[in-house]
Design a protein around this motif. Structure first.
Motif, mmCIF file in Angstrom:
data_model
loop_
_atom_site.group_PDB
_atom_site.id
_atom_site.type_symbol
_atom_site.label_atom_id
_atom_site.label_comp_id
_atom_site.label_asym_id
_atom_site.label_seq_id
_atom_site.Cartn_x
_atom_site.Cartn_y
_atom_site.Cartn_z
ATOM 1 N N VAL A 182 -47.715 -14.293 -9.100
ATOM 2 C CA VAL A 182 -46.382 -14.067 -9.658
ATOM 3 C C VAL A 182 -45.385 -14.073 -8.501
ATOM 4 C CG1 VAL A 182 -44.907 -12.492 -10.963
ATOM 5 C CG2 VAL A 182 -47.344 -12.722 -11.559
ATOM 6 N N ALA A 183 -44.594 -15.129 -8.400
ATOM 7 C CA ALA A 183 -43.618 -15.264 -7.316
ATOM 8 C C ALA A 183 -42.220 -14.963 -7.851
ATOM 9 C CB ALA A 183 -43.667 -16.670 -6.727
ATOM 10 N N GLN A 184 -41.470 -14.147 -7.129
ATOM 11 C CA GLN A 184 -40.113 -13.792 -7.524
ATOM 12 C C GLN A 184 -39.179 -13.945 -6.335
ATOM 13 O OE1 GLN A 184 -40.864 -9.773 -9.211
ATOM 14 N NE2 GLN A 184 -40.392 -10.691 -11.201
ATOM 15 N N LEU A 185 -38.124 -14.706 -6.528
ATOM 16 C CA LEU A 185 -37.157 -14.934 -5.456
ATOM 17 C C LEU A 185 -36.235 -13.725 -5.349
ATOM 18 C CD1 LEU A 185 -36.030 -16.878 -3.337
ATOM 19 C CD2 LEU A 185 -34.542 -17.829 -5.114
ATOM 20 N N SER A 230 -34.654 -8.744 1.530
ATOM 21 C CA SER A 230 -34.932 -8.912 2.958
ATOM 22 C C SER A 230 -33.665 -8.877 3.798
ATOM 23 C CB SER A 230 -35.662 -10.237 3.187
ATOM 24 O OG SER A 230 -34.860 -11.332 2.804
ATOM 25 N N GLN A 231 -32.556 -9.298 3.240
ATOM 26 C CA GLN A 231 -31.324 -9.394 4.020
ATOM 27 C C GLN A 231 -30.561 -8.082 4.103
ATOM 28 O OE1 GLN A 231 -29.079 -12.645 2.299
ATOM 29 N NE2 GLN A 231 -30.266 -14.205 3.403
ATOM 30 N N GLU A 232 -30.634 -7.268 3.047
ATOM 31 C CA GLU A 232 -29.771 -6.091 2.975
ATOM 32 C C GLU A 232 -30.526 -4.770 3.079
ATOM 33 O OE1 GLU A 232 -26.817 -6.318 -0.112
ATOM 34 O OE2 GLU A 232 -27.095 -8.478 -0.297
ATOM 35 N N ARG A 233 -31.836 -4.829 3.209
ATOM 36 C CA ARG A 233 -32.600 -3.591 3.343
ATOM 37 C C ARG A 233 -32.408 -2.984 4.724
ATOM 38 N NH1 ARG A 233 -38.970 -4.919 4.025
ATOM 39 N NH2 ARG A 233 -38.942 -2.651 4.201
ATOM 40 N N ARG A 234 -32.745 -1.713 4.859
ATOM 41 C CA ARG A 234 -32.702 -1.061 6.160
ATOM 42 C C ARG A 234 -33.717 -1.727 7.081
ATOM 43 N NH1 ARG A 234 -35.606 2.104 8.970
ATOM 44 N NH2 ARG A 234 -37.184 2.006 7.316
ATOM 45 N N LYS A 235 -33.368 -1.899 8.339
ATOM 46 C CA LYS A 235 -34.260 -2.542 9.292
ATOM 47 C C LYS A 235 -35.525 -1.713 9.467
ATOM 48 C CE LYS A 235 -34.576 -4.325 14.025
ATOM 49 N NZ LYS A 235 -33.898 -4.469 15.335
ATOM 50 N N ASP A 292 -42.207 -16.459 7.248
ATOM 51 C CA ASP A 292 -41.232 -17.325 6.598
ATOM 52 C C ASP A 292 -40.956 -16.981 5.138
ATOM 53 O OD1 ASP A 292 -42.124 -20.313 8.475
ATOM 54 O OD2 ASP A 292 -40.656 -18.740 8.846
ATOM 55 N N ALA A 293 -41.949 -17.124 4.264
ATOM 56 C CA ALA A 293 -41.712 -16.939 2.834
ATOM 57 C C ALA A 293 -41.896 -15.495 2.391
ATOM 58 C CB ALA A 293 -42.631 -17.857 2.026
ATOM 59 N N PHE A 294 -42.980 -14.851 2.835
ATOM 60 C CA PHE A 294 -43.240 -13.476 2.431
ATOM 61 C C PHE A 294 -44.169 -12.813 3.438
ATOM 62 C CE2 PHE A 294 -46.445 -16.129 0.378
ATOM 63 C CZ PHE A 294 -47.623 -15.469 0.610
ATOM 64 N N VAL A 312 -37.035 -16.304 1.141
ATOM 65 C CA VAL A 312 -36.356 -17.510 1.624
ATOM 66 C C VAL A 312 -36.250 -18.493 0.462
ATOM 67 C CG1 VAL A 312 -36.350 -19.373 3.317
ATOM 68 C CG2 VAL A 312 -37.327 -17.144 3.926
ATOM 69 N N ALA A 313 -35.019 -18.736 0.007
ATOM 70 C CA ALA A 313 -34.820 -19.557 -1.189
ATOM 71 C C ALA A 313 -35.375 -20.961 -1.012
ATOM 72 C CB ALA A 313 -33.331 -19.612 -1.531
ATOM 73 N N GLU A 314 -35.247 -21.522 0.187
ATOM 74 C CA GLU A 314 -35.676 -22.901 0.425
ATOM 75 C C GLU A 314 -37.190 -23.065 0.318
ATOM 76 O OE1 GLU A 314 -31.746 -22.144 2.012
ATOM 77 O OE2 GLU A 314 -33.687 -21.148 2.339
ATOM 78 N N LEU A 315 -37.935 -21.976 0.439
ATOM 79 C CA LEU A 315 -39.393 -22.048 0.387
ATOM 80 C C LEU A 315 -39.956 -21.701 -0.987
ATOM 81 C CD1 LEU A 315 -40.217 -20.355 3.809
ATOM 82 C CD2 LEU A 315 -40.105 -22.792 3.297
ATOM 83 N N PHE A 316 -39.103 -21.265 -1.887
ATOM 84 C CA PHE A 316 -39.564 -20.795 -3.191
ATOM 85 C C PHE A 316 -40.162 -21.928 -4.029
ATOM 86 C CE2 PHE A 316 -38.632 -19.575 -7.672
ATOM 87 C CZ PHE A 316 -39.428 -18.439 -7.739
ATOM 88 N N ASP A 317 -39.484 -23.048 -4.090
ATOM 89 C CA ASP A 317 -39.926 -24.147 -4.956
ATOM 90 C C ASP A 317 -41.205 -24.813 -4.472
ATOM 91 O OD1 ASP A 317 -37.831 -23.769 -6.707
ATOM 92 O OD2 ASP A 317 -36.505 -25.166 -5.658
#
Length: 345
Positions: free
Chosen positions: A66-69, A74-79, A287-289, A304-309
């Motif tokens: 089950v893959a979910q974009l 990843s971008q807005e979470r706390r480091k 990269d993807a997950f 990473v949206a570009e790797l989802f498809d």
């Protein structure tokens, strides 16, 4: 502080199976989801994520990943913290859950005996009586400075929380240090997934006693079920094994979910999967997950949206397999885990 009291009478061992209409909800489910949504609308989240908003697809293949974009995650979470050892001590000056705001706490879970009508009357309520508050205070004082290592109590609470939910897609997970834990303070993850995972009904191989082996996923692990045992006994077994992992610097992930009884395609129970795995040192960013607890179970939040498809079962298998221990190390560890289970009471 709002308190949600419960007794063992509120536990639900059985849930509806996938394909049997809409999931059932308990009072716990309704309170949790409504409190969560209210907190989100009040601005306590780093980003807003509404139900059904994630682009989701089931990857063709036997594993039905089950893959979910979910790019904002990843971008807005706390480091994440930089973790270099399972023995890394708790540091009060860094971010931990003593630093969260009171309004970010949805409610406290408090288990009470079910031996009197008075106690029954406060079950599933927000009763703020002194006894419940004293119980919460003792729990907080006990665990407030605990670093990211499983305790018997935390495993028991995880199992009880699963049993409080009637939703077939309610999950609880734990990442140890060096296994993508992002905060060195005892915590677990709980979430709802509206899709069935392969591991909820996949076959497992019996090893000994209550211990089974998960062989059909890219990273092998150990499997347990609540069927045939009790919450305290199962919690002690898990704790004995993970304590050994922690002592020996073996990174690990624990995933708890609803599923079928081993060897039975109809009866429902709670399944637990425990993966020993390669250590992740420092802060990693694949990269993807990342391969943490939900990914090992077949749920893939893609960042990473570009790797989802372009995801395929083969590429996913390869990434998840990268977390696996070497065959010789795993087999030696399996022998030790079997011995631990034989001696666990």
């Amino acid at each position: 502080m709002s308190i949600h009291t419960y007794t063992e009478d509120d536990w639900s061992v059985q849930t509806t199976s996938w394909g049997e209409g809409q999931p059932q909800l308990s009072e716990f489910d309704r309170r949790l989801t409504s409190s969560w949504e209210a907190s989100m609308l009040q601005g306590h989240f780093k980003y807003i994520l509404q139900k059904g908003q994630l682009q989701t697809k089931i990857i063709p293949g036997k594993k039905r990943y089950v893959a979910q974009l979910n790019v904002p995650r990843s971008q807005e979470r706390r480091k994440p913290d930089e973790i270099n050892s399972l023995q890394q001590p708790f540091q009060a000056n860094k971010f931990n859950f003593t630093k969260i705001k009171p309004e970010e706490i949805l409610f406290e879970l408090v288990k009470v005996p079910s031996t009197s009508s008075n106690e029954q009357n406060v079950v599933n309520g927000s009763h703020d009586d002194k006894a419940a508050r004293d119980c919460v205070e003792k729990t907080l004082n006990t665990y407030i400075l605990c670093f990211q290592v499983l305790t018997v109590k935390s495993v028991e609470l995880s199992l009880e929380t699963i049993l409080l939910s009637k939703h077939r897609g309610f999950h609880v997970g734990f990442n140890s240090l060096c296994a993508f834990a992002s905060v060195n303070h005892l915590h677990l993850h709980a979430y709802y997934l509206e899709h069935e995972l392969f591991v909820e009904s996949c076959p497992v191989r019996h090893l000994c006693g209550d211990l089974y082996e998960l062989e059909v996923m890219p990273t092998k692990g150990f499997a347990f079920q609540l069927h045939g045992t009790t919450v305290p006994k199962l919690a002690r077994t898990i704790h004995q094994i993970t304590s050994y992992f922690h002592k020996c610097e073996i990174a690990h992930n624990l995933h708890i979910m609803r599923g079928t009884v081993f060897g039975d395609d109809i009866s429902r129970t709670v399944r637990l999967f425990l993966w020993p795995r390669k250590k992740v040192i420092g802060v990693k960013d694949l990269d993807a997950f990342n391969v943490a607890v939900v990914e090992l179970a077949g749920h893939l939040p893609i960042k990473v949206a570009e790797l989802f498809d372009g995801l395929t079962e083969e590429s996913i298998n390869e990434t998840i397999r990268s977390a696996a221990l070497e065959d010789g190390e795993y087999e030696a560890l399996k022998a030790t885990v079997m011995e631990l289970c034989r001696t666990c009471h």
